[in-house]
Design a protein around this motif. Structure first.
Motif, PDB file in Angstrom:
ATOM      1  N   LYS A 186       0.804  -1.219   0.000  1.00 34.73           N
ATOM      2  CA  LYS A 186       0.000   0.000   0.000  1.00 34.73           C
ATOM      3  C   LYS A 186       0.840   1.274   0.000  1.00 34.73           C
ATOM      4  O   LYS A 186       0.391   2.326  -0.460  1.00 34.73           O
ATOM      5  N   SER A 187       2.064   1.199   0.512  1.00 34.73           N
ATOM      6  CA  SER A 187       2.897   2.393   0.687  1.00 34.73           C
ATOM      7  C   SER A 187       3.406   2.927  -0.643  1.00 34.73           C
ATOM      8  O   SER A 187       3.764   2.166  -1.549  1.00 34.73           O
ATOM      9  N   ALA A 188       3.446   4.263  -0.738  1.00 37.58           N
ATOM     10  CA  ALA A 188       3.994   4.893  -1.942  1.00 37.58           C
ATOM     11  C   ALA A 188       5.513   4.780  -1.970  1.00 37.58           C
ATOM     12  O   ALA A 188       6.123   4.739  -3.043  1.00 37.58           O
ATOM     13  N   ASN A 189       6.142   4.758  -0.788  1.00 35.46           N
ATOM     14  CA  ASN A 189       7.602   4.622  -0.693  1.00 35.46           C
ATOM     15  C   ASN A 189       7.943   3.470   0.259  1.00 35.46           C
ATOM     16  O   ASN A 189       8.394   3.703   1.389  1.00 35.46           O
ATOM     17  N   PRO A 190       7.738   2.257  -0.184  1.00 37.21           N
ATOM     18  CA  PRO A 190       7.967   1.117   0.716  1.00 37.21           C
ATOM     19  C   PRO A 190       9.446   0.895   0.991  1.00 37.21           C
ATOM     20  O   PRO A 190      10.302   1.156   0.138  1.00 37.21           O
ATOM     21  N   ALA A 191       9.747   0.414   2.198  1.00 36.23           N
ATOM     22  CA  ALA A 191      11.136   0.080   2.524  1.00 36.23           C
ATOM     23  C   ALA A 191      11.598  -1.124   1.715  1.00 36.23           C
ATOM     24  O   ALA A 191      12.760  -1.220   1.332  1.00 36.23           O
ATOM     25  N   VAL A 192      10.691  -2.048   1.461  1.00 36.15           N
ATOM     26  CA  VAL A 192      10.986  -3.234   0.660  1.00 36.15           C
ATOM     27  C   VAL A 192       9.958  -3.297  -0.464  1.00 36.15           C
ATOM     28  O   VAL A 192       8.756  -3.410  -0.205  1.00 36.15           O
ATOM     29  N   ASN A 193      10.404  -3.211  -1.694  1.00 33.41           N
ATOM     30  CA  ASN A 193       9.495  -3.141  -2.841  1.00 33.41           C
ATOM     31  C   ASN A 193       9.021  -4.538  -3.237  1.00 33.41           C
ATOM     32  O   ASN A 193       9.555  -5.166  -4.153  1.00 33.41           O
TER      33      ASN A 193
END
Length: 527
Positions: free
Chosen positions: A264-271
């Motif tokens: 859900k994150s726009a800038n995920p720590a792990v893609n």
């Protein structure tokens, strides 16, 4: 992006990397080799380490588990953290810390200290694996990437195989403490090389304000709980243990939360979205099975040789050496083969050969020890040598340059996690199959059978002729000896079953490659 910019160099030509670039890449690859080596280097020497720090056999497994937990947690975070602190600072600082914690492990006085230090060693050493992988994909031109990936394969396949050999030799010759000193000389050389070749750039601490900290926290808690379940589950009889049930629930909740946040994150720590790409998703799944088999075989063989034949650390290491040493001769030719054959065909052939080596061990007997393992180990080394380099190339098809760091973290973390699953599952299979075979054999070994009574009489006579004066004592010793024979045979059959399972999984992995498409990795640096 900053990580990629930090390693750019104007001195590279379109198809050839400069000497400086190669020095940088080789220095980083040396670090990856050390990091993977330290996962397995304690395996053949655990009994000695346990004695040295005064802990029991059951608790000694934490010496390996703590390192793996630290490594698995940090690997997917390296792309983000290297952008925060700069690629150069992050890699060099973690290399220095890795060396410090390595030496500190040699001076641990109890299990608690060893667990903490090994976890810190794994947390800093884990950084070295994806960073080297990223350098290969982003720094070397496409024409030379297969060479870099082949060298990287040495860390991923050769290091686990040779780790117990080095650890066993050092333990038997100098003492278990020297296992942790082995990193000093290559580590110091690595720091010097990276200090001279990696370009400086400022830190971007402002990225910390926008960090995916909830996702990172959920991942760290979930993976730690999962790794603990995998390593302790078999010993505690899995879900019959309240602790294992609780840790499993924690792992399920926090890992589910982690996946939901990252998607859900726009800038995920792990893609994790990268796993939706066909080649990367399928290639990573195959990579998980490869990790399962790589770490699984390195776990099973020492257990088999130690429990059944009483091999010491150095003897186990010498047997496993033949899984690693031939790779030194084969891997340099892999880039040449990749230029002439479809990478998918190469990986399928390599996995097939790897599977054959496992099936060769599926028919072990009480006469099947070090000498008999020589040929299967060489066959296994041939298969392993031609798998990882082309598999990496397949997985990276469609991965853009700016995504290479994130892809590296996911790809390498899941291979190590596959290794953790492999070790846990194979340990459970060995335990359950030993119980099964023991029950089957035991049902035939009864006093109602003439052959059993004759065997007991022969054993009793043997003990009487070797100093036992009391007939009743000789009979009891004969019963114990027969029970040990049944147990040994059951263990041999159980370990043979684990190799059969590995062979079938590797054939499944080979079949999965049919769902990938042909192409070239796109992670090369632009020139």
């Amino acid at each position: 992006m900053a990580m990629l910019d930090a390693i750019a160099s104007p001195r590279d030509s379109a198809d050839r990397a400069s000497v400086t670039t190669w020095a940088m890449v080789l220095g980083a690859l040396l670090g990856a080799f050390m990091a993977v080596l330290n996962i397995q280097i304690t395996n053949a020497s655990l009994l000695y380490i346990e004695g040295g720090i005064g802990t029991g056999v059951d608790n000694g497994a934490w010496i390996s588990t703590a390192y793996l937990i630290g490594e698995i947690v940090v690997i997917p975070l390296c792309d983000y953290l290297s952008r925060v602190f700069s690629f150069r600072r992050y890699l060099i600082a973690n290399t220095v810390l890795f060396l410090i914690f390595s030496v500190a492990c040699a001076f641990a006085h109890n299990l608690g200290q060893m667990i903490v230090l090994r976890a810190l060693q794994g947390f800093t050493g884990g950084v070295l694996i994806p960073m080297a992988f990223t350098l290969v994909l982003t720094k070397l031109p496409k024409a030379q990437q297969p060479i870099g990936l082949a060298l990287y394969a040495l860390s991923a396949t050769f290091a686990p195989a040779i780790g117990p050999t080095i650890g066993g030799y050092l333990t038997e010759t100098y003492g278990w403490q020297y296992i942790f000193f082995v990193n000093l000389v290559p580590g110091a050389a690595m720091v010097v090389i990276l200090w001279l070749t990696l370009e400086r750039e400022p830190m971007r601490l402002s990225l910390l304000e926008h960090g995916d900290w909830i996702g990172i926290g959920a991942m760290a808690i979930g993976l730690t709980a999962l790794q603990t379940v995998l390593d302790e589950g078999n010993k505690d009889d899995w879900f019959d243990s309240v602790l294992i049930v609780r840790l499993s629930l924690i792992a399920a909740v926090f890992l589910s939360l982690f996946v939901w946040i990252e998607l859900k994150s726009a800038n995920p720590a792990v893609n994790l979205r990268l796993l939706g790409r066909r080649n990367f998703g399928v290639g990573t799944l195959v990579n998980v099975i490869v990790g399962f088999a790589l770490y699984g075989t390195v776990y099973i063989l020492p257990q088999y040789l130690g429990q059944v034949f009483g091999y010491n650390a150095e003897q186990i290491g010498m047997v496993l050496a033949w899984t690693g040493l031939p790779q030194l001769l084969i891997i340099p030719f892999v880039p040449w083969l990749m230029a002439r054959f479809d990478a998918r065909l190469m990986v399928m052939c390599g996995l097939g050969v790897f599977a054959v080596s496992c099936f060769m061990n599926a028919y072990m007997s009480p006469d099947y020890a070090g000498d008999q393992l020589w040929m299967p180990n060489i066959v296994r080394s041939v298969g392993q040598a031609v798998v990882l380099t082309p598999l990496t190339s397949i997985a990276m098809v469609g991965i853009a340059r700016q995504e290479s760091g994130a892809a590296s973290g996911v790809f390498n973390m899941l291979r190590n996690l596959g290794g953790a699953f492999g070790t846990a599952l194979l340990a459970t299979i060995a335990t359950k199959r030993e119980q099964f075979h023991s029950n089957v054999i035991g049902s035939d070994v009864t006093l109602f059978r003439d052959s059993v009574r004759e065997r007991l009489n022969d054993l009793a006579a043997y003990f009487m002729s070797h100093g036992v004066s009391d007939a009743a004592t000789a009979q009891r010793k004969a019963i114990v000896a027969l029970g040990n024979i049944v147990r040994t045979q059951s263990m041999i059959m159980a370990y043979a079953d684990t190799f059969a399972v590995l062979g079938m999984l590797l054939l499944l992995a080979a079949g999965l490659l049919l769902f990938t498409r042909r192409g070239q990795a796109t992670g090369a640096v632009a020139h």
